[in-house]
Scaffold this motif. Structure first.
Motif: not given
Lengths: 566, 325
Positions: B256-285
């Motif tokens: 249950e908690a693991a699914r929340k973690f996956v959702d978080f990584l794929l959410s816009r917020q999670g993807q913005q964090l990816v970009s802040q860390q200096g990686y190319l985000p997977a989410l377009e836009g």
């Protein structure tokens, strides 16, 4: 008569128990490995052993291992020998600080030592750049070579030689030397005919320890050898394990048998040499003779300081510089210096505190348990027939001689199933690392104790026995006080080696059970050298702090207990 | 006797005390660098303070070795994997070690970034290109150039025996007709050094031990922004990419908690964090980090996952013969 038979019975029973423990600790993992290595040996050409023995890379790595370890041993003997003789037997000033500094390189994790030396000599070396003598960009790094590996292995294991040698030098009775001097012997004669023979056992024990620890060292050949394609046995095993996983376990077990045999040959040679250099000494230990250096003193002191500057100060300075820059390759200036790495490691990474706690528990626990084991073990070992002594010692030597990676795999094979009776699975817990440490470092604690016990005058104990003291009482009242320095030196060594241990824990750690060595290695590997350096600086500070705390206690401990205090 | 029994009992006691598992935590195995992993976990816990996340970092191949031996022992700890490449994930999926989860966030992603049945999801794009020291003589612009004589003994690269990204890079390059295995043979003949992971390669170039390196994009781009004297180049033939996928294990203690973690990584917020860390985000836009070209300017080399998986071990062995080890 009756009391005598009770005594013998007690001793025999106790010794069986001890021997059982030692076998459990030392032999079981090796046997499990042997089984794994010799699997399908009847299939001839297809068996793992055959594949390993017919591979050219095996023999190349074996030769590399022998070459670098022998070079490391020679350098360690030279460095450790010079320091031990000068500091123990002459009147140089600031002895305790000199020893203190000389012991430090052993505590710096080998991979960090290698990293800091690379920083010192690389084209981007802050030191060489500021002196304007940095080599051109991309020019070959002199340390990426067999000689580079050998030199660093020597520096890393020199304190082992120093401690072993100092222990036997401290047992040199002052009366002997004085008698010789009164009889008109010149210093060179005293050195050659008295001091050298008496400390031969220390030299042999120290040299053997240096060789075997170099043989199993992983951090230095990994950092300096892998980039140059120069593999020794431990790095070859690690490389194969990392690439092909548990599928090659049997082949790796066969490879590690090779190292085991190599180490056993070393131990057998050492036993043979030690057997020829036994002396019964009368007198007090811990009262070293003082040679007066006179006008040479300043020069000798300067020489020692220069050596320390090269092997300790320069690499540590490079490490400190690496921990203060914002990113790799940025030169350190007043503007660029930042404490960001320290803030990240101490403030944000929860794993740092966890790893510190784990490492301190493991190292402290192993040192205490081994200290309690070693004295009775060494005591009874001495009373065994010579042939048995060699066998037991070789058994104990095996887990230390095997590269940590291999011992770790043996432990995984052993403890992967729940233990019988208690139904606890040790795999994936700190308990497993603890057991591996006990097996691995038993010999480190036993060596100084055995070397020092070999020098003990048996007449002291015989007198007590005649006066009616039982074996326990003799052990507690006569042997223990005389052995205290060696015992404590052994426990200190165990702690210092265990607190930064990497190769065993590299394969045995799991979520929540990281050790400091693993953390530093992982940080470095993921390209976070700046963070790794910051953590290494903290570790060096922590260990140096512990040593200073021991210094404060020195006045309350028996004389000679702390290795760097007279 | 008591002297001996005490430490022995103590060690047993210590062992058993340390085997007590911790309750209600999410265990994550990741190949992200430590500071990034800690940031990701911190951001997730800010949203879900009731879930405690414990994470472990190691190189992808070694993480897999660890996971498989833990599975054999029946003491596997992780609920989640967040590792370098989808090829490894594909092999875990085929062995039945993963459980599917159809996250609602997947419709915002291009279908080649996740597994159609929901076994794993790419979280970012990590490309492999060329890095050079700012004081280096040349500024290479193509892969081919690194095999030319003026680069002899000057180039370092990660080994596919250690790094998931390097294995994918090898698979992608050997599929390109103009490059292929001939190119790798030319690199070996040119005394190109193949060492451990990307971190080591980057450090060698940044510290000047080697002027040129083949390396993942985020290290040089992020560190040069902090002042590291290096430059990253996207070669003209294109770059290979890994997607750093996340997956939930079949035996997860806390799905249950693991699914929340996956959702978080794929959410816009999670993807913005990816970009802040200096990686190319997977989410377009989501705005890519500073120092990266726009997504459509990057040429990606094609990769056949199934074929790569089939050939992985043969490729590793062939590489090992060429470059030693």
């Amino acid at each position: 008569m009756r009391s005598f038979s009770i005594e013998v019975g007690q001793q025999r029973w106790l010794f069986s128990l001890l021997l059982g423990l030692v076998v459990l600790l030392s032999l079981t993992p090796s046997l499990r490995l042997l089984l794994e290595a010799l699997r399908d040996v009847d299939q001839g050409v297809d068996s793992p052993v055959w594949r390993v023995l017919t591979s050219a890379s095996t023999w190349r790595a074996l030769w590399h291992s022998l070459y670098t370890s022998a070079l490391g041993m020679l350098i360690a003997l030279l460095l450790g020998g010079v320091f031990a003789f000068v500091i123990t037997l002459t009147d140089v000033r600031g002895k305790s600080w000199l020893v203190f500094c000389f012991m430090l390189p052993m505590m710096i994790p080998p991979q960090i030592t290698a990293l800091s030396w690379l920083q010192l000599f690389g084209p981007a070396s802050p030191l060489l750049n500021s002196l304007g003598i940095a080599p051109a960009l991309g020019s070959p790094q002199p340390l990426y070579s067999a000689q580079g590996i050998g030199v660093l292995l020597g520096i890393q294991s020199a304190p082992l030689v120093f401690l072993a040698l100092r222990t036997s030098l401290l047992s040199l009775p002052r009366e002997l030397v004085e008698a010789a001097r009164i009889s008109g012997a010149v210093p060179i004669q005293v050195w050659w005919q008295m001091i050298l023979p008496i400390c031969r056992s220390g030299l042999i024990a120290g040299g053997a320890m240096a060789f075997i620890s170099s043989l199993g060292n992983f951090g230095i050949p990994a950092m300096l050898g892998i980039p140059a394609g120069y593999y020794v046995l431990p790095t070859l095993i690690y490389q194969r394990m990392a690439s092909f996983g548990t599928g090659v376990l049997a082949e790796m077990a066969a490879l590690s048998l090779l190292i085991g045999l190599l180490a056993l040959a070393g131990v057998a040679l050492q036993q043979h040499l030690l057997g020829r250099s036994r002396f019964g000494l009368v007198g007090h230990s811990g009262r070293p003779h003082g040679f007066v250096l006179g006008r040479w003193r300043g020069g000798v002191e300067a020489l020692l300081m220069a050596v320390l500057a090269v092997i300790l100060v320069a690499p540590l300075a490079a490490l400190a510089v690496s921990s203060l820059v914002p990113a790799m390759g940025v030169p350190l200036t007043l503007e660029s210096a930042s404490l960001g790495a320290f803030h990240e490691m101490l403030g944000r990474q929860g794993v740092t505190r966890r790893a510190m706690r784990n490492s301190l528990w493991l190292a402290g626990g192993a040192a205490l348990v081994l200290m309690a084991l070693c004295l009775p073990l060494a005591y009874h070992l001495q009373r065994l027939p010579r042939r048995w002594q060699g066998m037991v010692l070789s058994t104990i030597e095996v887990p230390y001689a095997l590269p940590g990676v291999v011992l770790a795999i043996a432990c995984i094979l052993l403890f992967v199933r729940p233990l019988p009776l208690v139904h606890v699975t040790l795999y994936g817990t700190l308990g497993l690392i603890f057991i591996a440490y006990l097996a691995r470092f038993l010999v480190v604690c036993l060596k100084p104790v055995a070397a020092s016990l070999a020098q003990l005058d048996p007449s002291l104990e015989e007198a007590a026995q005649l006066a009616g003291a039982g074996p326990w009482r003799r052990l507690a009242n006569i042997v223990l006080p005389l052995m205290a320095p060696a015992l404590f030196a052994g426990a200190m060594l165990v702690f210092l080696l265990a607190v930064n241990e990497l190769t065993v824990s590299a394969l045995l750690w799991s979520a929540g059970n990281e050790t400091l060595g693993v953390l530093i290695f992982n940080l470095d590997e993921s390209g976070e050298s700046v963070l790794a350096s910051a953590l290494a600086v903290l570790v060096v500070a922590l260990v140096a702090g512990l040593m200073l705390a021991l210094n404060l206690l020195a006045s309350r401990l028996p004389r000679g207990v702390i290795p760097w205090k007279d | 006797m008591t002297r001996l029994a005490l430490p022995f009992a103590l060690s047993l006691l210590l062992g058993s005390a340390l085997t007590q598992a911790q309750a209600e935590t999410l265990v994550l195995y990741t190949s992200q660098p430590n500071s990034d992993a800690q940031q990701t976990v911190d951001a997730f816990q800010a949203i879900h303070p009731e879930i405690e996340v414990e994470w472990v970092r190691d190189g992808t191949p070694r993480l897999m070795t660890r996971l498989l031996s833990e599975l054999q022992a029946g003491v596997a700890k992780p609920d989640l994997l967040l590792i370098a490449d989808s090829v490894t994930m594909e092999s875990l999926k085929q062995e039945g070690l993963l459980q599917p989860y159809l996250s609602d966030a997947r419709e915002h992603y291009s279908p080649d970034l996740y597994d159609a049945e929901g076994y794993y999801y790419g979280t970012k794009l990590i490309t492999t290109g060329i890095v050079h020291h700012n004081r280096a003589e040349h500024a290479p612009t193509s892969w081919q150039e690194l095999a030319s004589p003026e680069y002899a003994g000057q180039v370092t690269m990660p080994s596919p025996l250690y790094s998931g990204a390097a294995l994918i890079h090898l698979a992608a390059l050997t599929e390109v007709p103009e490059l292929g295995w001939d190119y790798y043979e030319a690199l070996a003949a040119n005394r190109t050094e193949a060492q451990g992971g990307n971190g080591g390669v980057f450090n060698d170039v940044a510290s000047g031990a080697k002027p040129y390196g083949i390396v993942v994009d985020y290290l040089p781009i992020r560190e040069s922004a902090k002042g590291s004297p290096v430059t990253f180049v996207f070669p003209e033939e294109g770059v290979s990419a890994v997607t750093e996928p996340v997956a939930i294990l079949e035996g997860a203690n806390n799905p249950e908690a693991a699914r929340k973690f996956v959702d978080f990584l794929l959410s816009r917020q999670g993807q913005q964090l990816v970009s802040q860390q200096g990686y190319l985000p997977a989410l377009e836009g989501v705005e890519p980090p500073e120092g990266f070209p726009a997504r459509d300017e990057i040429t990606l080399m094609p990769l056949d996952v199934a074929r790569t998986l089939e050939n992985a071990e043969a490729q590793q062995r062939r590489f090992s013969e060429l470059f030693g080890g």
